[in-house]
Design a protein around this motif. Sequence first.
Motif, mmCIF file in Angstrom:
data_model
loop_
_atom_site.group_PDB
_atom_site.id
_atom_site.type_symbol
_atom_site.label_atom_id
_atom_site.label_comp_id
_atom_site.label_asym_id
_atom_site.label_seq_id
_atom_site.Cartn_x
_atom_site.Cartn_y
_atom_site.Cartn_z
ATOM 1 N N TRP A 54 0.862 -1.207 0.000
ATOM 2 C CA TRP A 54 0.000 0.000 0.000
ATOM 3 C C TRP A 54 0.892 1.251 0.000
ATOM 4 C CZ3 TRP A 54 -0.997 4.350 2.926
ATOM 5 C CH2 TRP A 54 -2.232 4.983 2.738
ATOM 6 N N TRP A 55 1.906 1.225 0.883
ATOM 7 C CA TRP A 55 2.796 2.383 1.007
ATOM 8 C C TRP A 55 3.564 2.616 -0.294
ATOM 9 C CZ3 TRP A 55 2.342 5.662 4.947
ATOM 10 C CH2 TRP A 55 3.329 6.638 5.140
ATOM 11 N N ASP A 56 4.050 1.516 -0.910
ATOM 12 C CA ASP A 56 4.773 1.627 -2.190
ATOM 13 C C ASP A 56 3.879 2.231 -3.262
ATOM 14 O OD1 ASP A 56 7.132 0.596 -1.414
ATOM 15 O OD2 ASP A 56 6.763 -1.431 -2.161
ATOM 16 N N PHE A 57 2.656 1.720 -3.308
ATOM 17 C CA PHE A 57 1.725 2.083 -4.379
ATOM 18 C C PHE A 57 1.231 3.523 -4.239
ATOM 19 C CE2 PHE A 57 -2.375 2.099 -6.553
ATOM 20 C CZ PHE A 57 -2.209 1.241 -7.621
ATOM 21 N N PHE A 58 0.890 3.900 -2.999
ATOM 22 C CA PHE A 58 0.234 5.204 -2.827
ATOM 23 C C PHE A 58 1.166 6.313 -2.345
ATOM 24 C CE2 PHE A 58 -3.547 2.389 -2.414
ATOM 25 C CZ PHE A 58 -4.269 2.908 -3.472
ATOM 26 N N ALA A 195 -0.557 10.694 3.627
ATOM 27 C CA ALA A 195 -0.964 9.304 3.841
ATOM 28 C C ALA A 195 -0.474 8.830 5.195
ATOM 29 C CB ALA A 195 -0.356 8.418 2.751
ATOM 30 N N GLN A 196 -1.270 8.011 5.806
ATOM 31 C CA GLN A 196 -0.891 7.509 7.125
ATOM 32 C C GLN A 196 -1.507 6.127 7.337
ATOM 33 O OE1 GLN A 196 -0.609 9.068 11.625
ATOM 34 N NE2 GLN A 196 -2.140 10.126 10.473
ATOM 35 N N ALA A 220 -5.575 2.515 6.892
ATOM 36 C CA ALA A 220 -4.621 3.117 5.947
ATOM 37 C C ALA A 220 -5.413 4.180 5.221
ATOM 38 C CB ALA A 220 -4.124 2.059 4.966
ATOM 39 N N GLU A 221 -5.024 5.445 5.372
ATOM 40 C CA GLU A 221 -5.836 6.458 4.697
ATOM 41 C C GLU A 221 -5.035 7.613 4.112
ATOM 42 O OE1 GLU A 221 -9.178 7.435 7.215
ATOM 43 O OE2 GLU A 221 -7.941 8.128 8.857
ATOM 44 N N ILE A 222 -5.665 8.232 3.142
ATOM 45 C CA ILE A 222 -5.049 9.375 2.457
ATOM 46 C C ILE A 222 -6.018 10.546 2.538
ATOM 47 C CG2 ILE A 222 -4.185 10.263 0.238
ATOM 48 C CD1 ILE A 222 -3.738 7.317 -0.592
ATOM 49 N N GLU A 223 -5.511 11.689 2.922
ATOM 50 C CA GLU A 223 -6.307 12.917 2.792
ATOM 51 C C GLU A 223 -5.717 13.620 1.579
ATOM 52 O OE1 GLU A 223 -8.842 12.975 4.786
ATOM 53 O OE2 GLU A 223 -7.977 11.299 5.901
ATOM 54 N N TYR A 224 -6.500 13.728 0.517
ATOM 55 C CA TYR A 224 -6.000 14.303 -0.730
ATOM 56 C C TYR A 224 -6.635 15.676 -0.926
ATOM 57 C CZ TYR A 224 -3.827 14.243 -5.263
ATOM 58 O OH TYR A 224 -3.026 14.529 -6.337
ATOM 59 N N PHE A 225 -5.783 16.719 -0.858
ATOM 60 C CA PHE A 225 -6.251 18.110 -0.856
ATOM 61 C C PHE A 225 -6.297 18.648 -2.282
ATOM 62 C CE2 PHE A 225 -4.264 17.182 3.195
ATOM 63 C CZ PHE A 225 -5.176 17.691 4.113
ATOM 64 N N ILE A 226 -7.473 19.131 -2.656
ATOM 65 C CA ILE A 226 -7.632 19.639 -4.036
ATOM 66 C C ILE A 226 -8.158 21.085 -4.026
ATOM 67 C CG2 ILE A 226 -8.009 17.364 -5.079
ATOM 68 C CD1 ILE A 226 -11.011 17.902 -5.022
ATOM 69 N N VAL A 282 -11.694 6.399 -6.417
ATOM 70 C CA VAL A 282 -12.429 5.122 -6.423
ATOM 71 C C VAL A 282 -11.701 4.157 -7.366
ATOM 72 C CG1 VAL A 282 -14.593 3.972 -7.104
ATOM 73 C CG2 VAL A 282 -14.676 6.123 -5.790
ATOM 74 N N GLY A 283 -11.327 4.651 -8.548
ATOM 75 C CA GLY A 283 -10.637 3.804 -9.524
ATOM 76 C C GLY A 283 -9.284 3.336 -9.028
ATOM 77 N N LYS A 284 -8.524 4.245 -8.444
ATOM 78 C CA LYS A 284 -7.173 3.901 -7.974
ATOM 79 C C LYS A 284 -7.259 2.852 -6.859
ATOM 80 C CE LYS A 284 -3.112 4.854 -9.231
ATOM 81 N NZ LYS A 284 -2.742 4.476 -10.607
ATOM 82 N N SER A 285 -8.265 2.989 -6.019
ATOM 83 C CA SER A 285 -8.466 2.031 -4.936
ATOM 84 C C SER A 285 -8.745 0.644 -5.498
ATOM 85 C CB SER A 285 -9.671 2.435 -4.075
ATOM 86 O OG SER A 285 -9.466 3.692 -3.517
ATOM 87 N N LEU A 286 -9.588 0.615 -6.520
ATOM 88 C CA LEU A 286 -9.927 -0.688 -7.115
ATOM 89 C C LEU A 286 -8.683 -1.316 -7.735
ATOM 90 C CD1 LEU A 286 -13.321 0.317 -8.760
ATOM 91 C CD2 LEU A 286 -13.037 -1.334 -6.891
ATOM 92 N N GLU A 287 -7.859 -0.466 -8.379
ATOM 93 C CA GLU A 287 -6.626 -0.975 -9.006
ATOM 94 C C GLU A 287 -5.750 -1.649 -7.948
ATOM 95 O OE1 GLU A 287 -4.544 2.100 -11.242
ATOM 96 O OE2 GLU A 287 -2.710 0.909 -11.111
ATOM 97 N N TRP A 288 -5.603 -0.999 -6.804
ATOM 98 C CA TRP A 288 -4.751 -1.567 -5.748
ATOM 99 C C TRP A 288 -5.353 -2.871 -5.205
ATOM 100 C CZ3 TRP A 288 -5.331 -2.310 -0.368
ATOM 101 C CH2 TRP A 288 -4.159 -2.731 0.281
ATOM 102 N N LEU A 289 -6.667 -2.863 -5.003
ATOM 103 C CA LEU A 289 -7.312 -4.067 -4.448
ATOM 104 C C LEU A 289 -7.171 -5.245 -5.419
ATOM 105 C CD1 LEU A 289 -10.468 -2.365 -2.903
ATOM 106 C CD2 LEU A 289 -8.640 -3.500 -1.618
#
Length: 496
Positions: A54-58, A195-196, A220-226, A282-289
């Motif tokens: 997860w850490w490598d990927f994200f 990420a944390q 495992a979570e990411i706060e993504y600021f836009i 949502v897509g990136k999460s599915l890719e990792w799963l």
Amino acid sequence: MVTKMKELSLEELVSLCKRRGIIFPNSEIYGSYAGFFDWGPIGVELRKNIVDYWWDFFVRSRDDVFGMYGSIIMHPKVWEASGHVERFIDWLVECKSCHSRFKAEEVLEAAGIKVSDYSPENHQRLIIENNVKCPVCGGELSEIRKFNLMLETYIGAVKSEENIAYLRPETAQGMFVNFKLFTVYARNQLPFGIAQIGKVFRNEISPRNFIFRCREFEIAEIEYFIDPEKENDCPFFKEVEGITVKIWTKEMQKNDQEPKEMSIGDAYNEGVFSNQWHAYWVGKSLEWLMDIGLNIEHLRAREHLETELSHYSIQTFDIEYYFPFLGWKEIEGIANRTNYDLRRHAEFSGEKLYITMDGKKIMPHVIEPSWGVERVVLAVLTEAYSKAEDRVVLKLVPKIAPYKVGVYPLLRREPFIQKAREVYNMLKRRFACFLDISGSIGRRYARADEIGVPFGITIDHQTLEDNTVTIRFRDSKEQIRVRIGELVEELNKLLS
Ligand code: GAP
């Protein structure tokens, strides 16, 4: 539709986990402690591999996401500002006879009543109208009431109200309160993510279903600021727009329609997601799963109904996995938290929580993908569990398998053992690897299959003549013959 409805009970999975040192109940010699678990040698490696990937990927493979490691206990004001003190609650009912306590939603579920409105009024109405009784003793149920899920402790020498602190129920707040510091790493540019991965605690009313609902678990979570003015400008969208998955919007749920298979790109174009960045995550999460072995057929994205949304979210999609023993259940949530948290922390702390970009002060909006590590592990184990001739084979993808390679002498005598030791010594620094010389070769393969070891190296009669060994493939049971001198290269190829 679920294509592969495998037969698997929770009991079978729990039994494998205990037998093979994956996950144990906590404090079992004292009768165990509900909602807490210990991880054995195989479980610890599996968990670590998943979390590391997860850490490598994200984080490591991206320029826009920075890691952090925050403390579990934070200033108590954090939880007032975040809204958790007031609103991080479940609705509880108590049996007037045996005093068992339940989540209102669960007594309804146990009585076979479908809940499609998660408001407290609706729970109360359904309990009364359906004359729902205590699932344990059949007794009368109390009125429903609020139950805050945060676990409390005292900090300092005096155990008084003023010294109450909370064990964090999510890691997110550590990232919001440090937002200002991270803008420096992001060179004052949006978007960026923090990420944390870390422990969280929730005083669940009824922990259940093994590690699915715990009181102590990891998130495992990411706060993504836009930039709120650029919430539909995701430069990475191409990477995920072709991923196709079952999507179940709140409208479909309300109209009793089945989830619809859609690509992330089409769903975004049809206005399913709150913005393009939300669709992307949502897509990136599915890719990792999928990368860690979950079949997309067993995953779906379900939108929260209005009555189900957390207090901070304007739209949430749960990624649900189909557990044969539980049905469709959430393993990850992807929320649009807008600027709720930064705004509240700015109000409560007096700090100016914005970023200055091109002379403009911007309070960013946040998309938050949040995975429950225990639930991901449970899904991975469920997906990998299979049976061959009545034996368990855990078909884990090699990148997360606790051991990659087992080394076995065909016969338990010299010179086979000595040669196996040489091969093991050569491999052990390069791969997670073990040497097994006990029992028959068939028993050794079976033991390795049960913990998901993808490759087995056997030292046989021919090895002694020409320095070749066989590599056995866990899933196909096929074997190939390889020179010992080429073994490392061959395994590297297979593992990648
Ligand atoms: N920061 C957002 C957040 O905490 P959440 O949906 O409450 O969101 C995130 O939790 C994930 O944590 C969920 O998707 C689920 O996988 C996992 N989770 C929640 N409660 C859990 C529990 N009691 N035991 C194990 N995992 C849990």
